[in-house]
Design a protein around this motif. Structure first.
Motif, PDB file in Angstrom:
ATOM      1  N   GLY A  49      27.034  63.494  62.262  1.00  0.00           N
ATOM      2  CA  GLY A  49      27.027  63.460  60.813  1.00  0.00           C
ATOM      3  C   GLY A  49      26.714  62.084  60.252  1.00  0.00           C
ATOM      4  O   GLY A  49      27.121  61.068  60.813  1.00  0.00           O
ATOM      5  N   LEU A  50      26.010  62.062  59.138  1.00  0.00           N
ATOM      6  CA  LEU A  50      25.748  60.802  58.441  1.00  0.00           C
ATOM      7  C   LEU A  50      26.997  60.304  57.730  1.00  0.00           C
ATOM      8  O   LEU A  50      27.208  59.099  57.601  1.00  0.00           O
ATOM      9  N   LYS A  51      27.834  61.217  57.254  1.00  0.00           N
ATOM     10  CA  LYS A  51      29.051  60.825  56.543  1.00  0.00           C
ATOM     11  C   LYS A  51      30.132  60.320  57.495  1.00  0.00           C
ATOM     12  O   LYS A  51      30.841  59.361  57.189  1.00  0.00           O
ATOM     13  N   THR A  52      30.300  60.996  58.634  1.00  0.00           N
ATOM     14  CA  THR A  52      31.451  60.759  59.497  1.00  0.00           C
ATOM     15  C   THR A  52      31.118  59.996  60.770  1.00  0.00           C
ATOM     16  O   THR A  52      31.997  59.380  61.375  1.00  0.00           O
ATOM     17  N   GLY A  53      29.873  60.079  61.232  1.00  0.00           N
ATOM     18  CA  GLY A  53      29.492  59.461  62.500  1.00  0.00           C
ATOM     19  C   GLY A  53      29.922  60.246  63.722  1.00  0.00           C
ATOM     20  O   GLY A  53      29.653  59.833  64.845  1.00  0.00           O
ATOM     21  N   ARG A  54      30.592  61.392  63.522  1.00  0.00           N
ATOM     22  CA  ARG A  54      31.036  62.175  64.676  1.00  0.00           C
ATOM     23  C   ARG A  54      30.129  63.382  64.905  1.00  0.00           C
ATOM     24  O   ARG A  54      29.303  63.735  64.069  1.00  0.00           O
ATOM     25  N   GLN A  55      30.306  64.017  66.051  1.00  0.00           N
ATOM     26  CA  GLN A  55      29.584  65.245  66.350  1.00  0.00           C
ATOM     27  C   GLN A  55      30.201  66.405  65.577  1.00  0.00           C
ATOM     28  O   GLN A  55      31.406  66.650  65.656  1.00  0.00           O
ATOM     29  N   HIS A  56      29.373  67.110  64.837  1.00  0.00           N
ATOM     30  CA  HIS A  56      29.816  68.304  64.118  1.00  0.00           C
ATOM     31  C   HIS A  56      29.377  69.543  64.884  1.00  0.00           C
ATOM     32  O   HIS A  56      28.317  69.550  65.519  1.00  0.00           O
ATOM     33  N   HIS A  57      30.177  70.599  64.794  1.00  0.00           N
ATOM     34  CA  HIS A  57      29.913  71.844  65.516  1.00  0.00           C
ATOM     35  C   HIS A  57      29.646  72.956  64.507  1.00  0.00           C
ATOM     36  O   HIS A  57      30.569  73.383  63.789  1.00  0.00           O
ATOM     37  N   LEU A  58      28.420  73.423  64.455  1.00  0.00           N
ATOM     38  CA  LEU A  58      28.027  74.475  63.521  1.00  0.00           C
ATOM     39  C   LEU A  58      27.666  75.719  64.316  1.00  0.00           C
ATOM     40  O   LEU A  58      26.899  75.655  65.283  1.00  0.00           O
ATOM     41  N   LEU A  59      28.202  76.853  63.908  1.00  0.00           N
ATOM     42  CA  LEU A  59      28.137  78.053  64.730  1.00  0.00           C
ATOM     43  C   LEU A  59      27.060  79.045  64.321  1.00  0.00           C
ATOM     44  O   LEU A  59      26.972  80.137  64.880  1.00  0.00           O
ATOM     45  N   SER A  60      26.217  78.667  63.367  1.00  0.00           N
ATOM     46  CA  SER A  60      25.094  79.533  62.974  1.00  0.00           C
ATOM     47  C   SER A  60      24.032  78.685  62.297  1.00  0.00           C
ATOM     48  O   SER A  60      24.294  77.553  61.880  1.00  0.00           O
ATOM     49  N   ASP A  61      22.842  79.237  62.171  1.00  0.00           N
ATOM     50  CA  ASP A  61      21.762  78.531  61.488  1.00  0.00           C
ATOM     51  C   ASP A  61      22.097  78.279  60.020  1.00  0.00           C
ATOM     52  O   ASP A  61      21.772  77.226  59.467  1.00  0.00           O
ATOM     53  N   ILE A  62      22.753  79.248  59.387  1.00  0.00           N
ATOM     54  CA  ILE A  62      23.068  79.081  57.959  1.00  0.00           C
ATOM     55  C   ILE A  62      24.097  77.973  57.776  1.00  0.00           C
ATOM     56  O   ILE A  62      23.964  77.128  56.889  1.00  0.00           O
ATOM     57  N   GLU A  63      25.130  77.963  58.624  1.00  0.00           N
ATOM     58  CA  GLU A  63      26.107  76.866  58.575  1.00  0.00           C
ATOM     59  C   GLU A  63      25.410  75.528  58.743  1.00  0.00           C
ATOM     60  O   GLU A  63      25.715  74.562  58.033  1.00  0.00           O
ATOM     61  N   TRP A  64      24.528  75.449  59.711  1.00  0.00           N
ATOM     62  CA  TRP A  64      23.799  74.213  60.017  1.00  0.00           C
ATOM     63  C   TRP A  64      23.026  73.720  58.809  1.00  0.00           C
ATOM     64  O   TRP A  64      23.076  72.537  58.455  1.00  0.00           O
ATOM     65  N   ARG A  65      22.327  74.628  58.133  1.00  0.00           N
ATOM     66  CA  ARG A  65      21.524  74.218  56.968  1.00  0.00           C
ATOM     67  C   ARG A  65      22.406  73.762  55.815  1.00  0.00           C
ATOM     68  O   ARG A  65      22.103  72.769  55.142  1.00  0.00           O
ATOM     69  N   PHE A  66      23.515  74.468  55.590  1.00  0.00           N
ATOM     70  CA  PHE A  66      24.406  74.021  54.526  1.00  0.00           C
ATOM     71  C   PHE A  66      25.075  72.704  54.889  1.00  0.00           C
ATOM     72  O   PHE A  66      25.317  71.853  54.022  1.00  0.00           O
ATOM     73  N   PHE A  67      25.374  72.511  56.167  1.00  0.00           N
ATOM     74  CA  PHE A  67      25.917  71.223  56.581  1.00  0.00           C
ATOM     75  C   PHE A  67      24.939  70.104  56.251  1.00  0.00           C
ATOM     76  O   PHE A  67      25.330  69.045  55.730  1.00  0.00           O
ATOM     77  N   LEU A  68      23.649  70.295  56.548  1.00  0.00           N
ATOM     78  CA  LEU A  68      22.644  69.278  56.242  1.00  0.00           C
ATOM     79  C   LEU A  68      22.652  68.937  54.750  1.00  0.00           C
ATOM     80  O   LEU A  68      22.582  67.759  54.373  1.00  0.00           O
ATOM     81  N   LEU A  69      22.756  69.959  53.924  1.00  0.00           N
ATOM     82  CA  LEU A  69      22.748  69.736  52.472  1.00  0.00           C
ATOM     83  C   LEU A  69      23.980  68.963  52.020  1.00  0.00           C
ATOM     84  O   LEU A  69      23.877  68.019  51.228  1.00  0.00           O
ATOM     85  N   PHE A  70      25.155  69.341  52.514  1.00  0.00           N
ATOM     86  CA  PHE A  70      26.384  68.628  52.152  1.00  0.00           C
ATOM     87  C   PHE A  70      26.374  67.203  52.702  1.00  0.00           C
ATOM     88  O   PHE A  70      26.803  66.263  52.031  1.00  0.00           O
ATOM     89  N   ASP A  71      25.903  67.041  53.928  1.00  0.00           N
ATOM     90  CA  ASP A  71      25.905  65.721  54.551  1.00  0.00           C
ATOM     91  C   ASP A  71      24.952  64.771  53.823  1.00  0.00           C
ATOM     92  O   ASP A  71      25.137  63.559  53.840  1.00  0.00           O
ATOM     93  N   TRP A  72      23.938  65.311  53.186  1.00  0.00           N
ATOM     94  CA  TRP A  72      22.966  64.488  52.459  1.00  0.00           C
ATOM     95  C   TRP A  72      23.443  64.135  51.052  1.00  0.00           C
ATOM     96  O   TRP A  72      23.084  63.087  50.509  1.00  0.00           O
ATOM     97  N   ALA A  73      24.254  64.987  50.448  1.00  0.00           N
ATOM     98  CA  ALA A  73      24.629  64.827  49.037  1.00  0.00           C
ATOM     99  C   ALA A  73      25.419  63.538  48.812  1.00  0.00           C
ATOM    100  O   ALA A  73      26.363  63.228  49.543  1.00  0.00           O
ATOM    101  N   ASP A  74      25.058  62.793  47.780  1.00  0.00           N
ATOM    102  CA  ASP A  74      25.697  61.507  47.494  1.00  0.00           C
ATOM    103  C   ASP A  74      27.168  61.651  47.107  1.00  0.00           C
ATOM    104  O   ASP A  74      27.960  60.731  47.319  1.00  0.00           O
ATOM    105  N   ASP A  75      27.541  62.801  46.527  1.00  0.00           N
ATOM    106  CA  ASP A  75      28.913  62.938  46.044  1.00  0.00           C
ATOM    107  C   ASP A  75      29.869  63.491  47.097  1.00  0.00           C
ATOM    108  O   ASP A  75      31.069  63.616  46.835  1.00  0.00           O
ATOM    109  N   VAL A  76      29.377  63.797  48.280  1.00  0.00           N
ATOM    110  CA  VAL A  76      30.231  64.331  49.344  1.00  0.00           C
ATOM    111  C   VAL A  76      30.806  63.183  50.165  1.00  0.00           C
ATOM    112  O   VAL A  76      30.072  62.291  50.608  1.00  0.00           O
TER     113      VAL A  76
END
Length: 279
Positions: A49-76
């Motif tokens: 992750g860009l926010k945390t620096g740790r390995q994140h575990h995403l269990l589906s393609d949809i989770e993965w894509r939403f993670f990318l969006l949240f990890d990119w957002a400036d307010d997260v």
């Protein structure tokens, strides 16, 4: 044999609690489930992750894509995936609803329910927690899925935390694709360097040079010239541009397609005071 490997009994649940699963924040958070804990169908993802620096575990393609969006957002501020819900509470809610609590099919033990993504967001100057369940839209027509979602909804309502469902229909694919092009380049600490800070130094030079080059020049051509001028191997400058994009030291419109054919006028160097160091 494989089925037993992924089964949950009381001993395994106790072990996960002992390991600190579902505890911590930021770099210290441990998800309740990792990609090793679920049967693999080729759709799981692990990424830093860009926010945390740790390995994140995403269990589906949809989770993965939403993670990318949240990890990119400036307010997260933080993202905690596979977040466990208190089992005593979900059992009580299931009883109140008159429905079966989710149960391991092999052991018949009540499982620990999880929420896919729990996200800390800054809103109006204060930190707000959001709980988001990620599901394919086709799943929402299934009665048993709806029962489980209602348990989850009531759980978070008792916690006074905003809960919602995300499906593939809410994914802005153009943005997610652009984020993916840079996301894996947010750190330099995994690269062998001639001396400490070498790539940071070269990245700073590239960032300084970028605004002075013709705006219609393709990014790939600019990077080739930078490789030559800075005495680097071919491809290093492009890697460093993607790093600068990932750290937001260079910014661009992520709603548009992004690759090395994009003209330089699409990119803007962020003010020096906003630059952050990763890696």
């Amino acid at each position: 044999m494989a089925r037993r490997r992924y089964a949950f009994d009381e001993d395994k649940i106790a072990l996960f609690h002992k390991e600190g699963r579902g505890k911590g924040r930021g770099a210290d958070y441990k998800p309740w489930l990792t990609v090793q804990d679920v049967p693999s169908s080729g759709r799981t993802h692990r990424l830093r992750g860009l926010k945390t620096g740790r390995q994140h575990h995403l269990l589906s393609d949809i989770e993965w894509r939403f993670f990318l969006l949240f990890d990119w957002a400036d307010d997260v501020e933080d993202i905690r995936e596979q977040f466990p819900l208190d089992r005593a509470t979900t059992r009580r809610i299931a009883d109140e609803m008159g429905v079966r609590h989710p149960t391991d099919s092999a052991t018949k033990v009540h499982v620990v329910m999880t929420t896919d993504l729990v996200v800390d967001v800054v809103r109006d100057g204060r930190l707000v927690t959001l709980a988001r369940t990620v599901k394919p839209s086709t799943e929402l027509a299934k009665p048993r899925i709806l029962e489980k979602l209602e348990i989850e909804r009531r759980y978070w309502a008792e916690q006074r935390i905003d809960w919602g469902i995300l499906t593939e229909k809410e994914v802005p694919m153009s943005v997610a694709t652009s984020i993916l092009w840079v996301h894996g380049y947010g750190y330099l600490d995994n690269l062998s360097q001639p001396y400490a800070g070498y790539y940071e130094e070269k990245a700073a030079l590239i960032r300084r040079e970028l605004p002075s080059w013709p705006g219609q020049l393709p990014l790939g051509r600019f990077c080739t010239e930078m490789d030559n001028q800075l005495g680097m191997e071919r491809g290093v400058a492009l890697l460093l541009v993607r790093y600068l994009l990932a750290t937001k030291d260079i910014r661009c419109d992520m709603t548009q397609p992004l690759d090395d054919s994009v003209p330089l006028h699409r990119f803007e160097a962020a003010p020096i005071q906003r630059a952050r160091t990763a890696g």
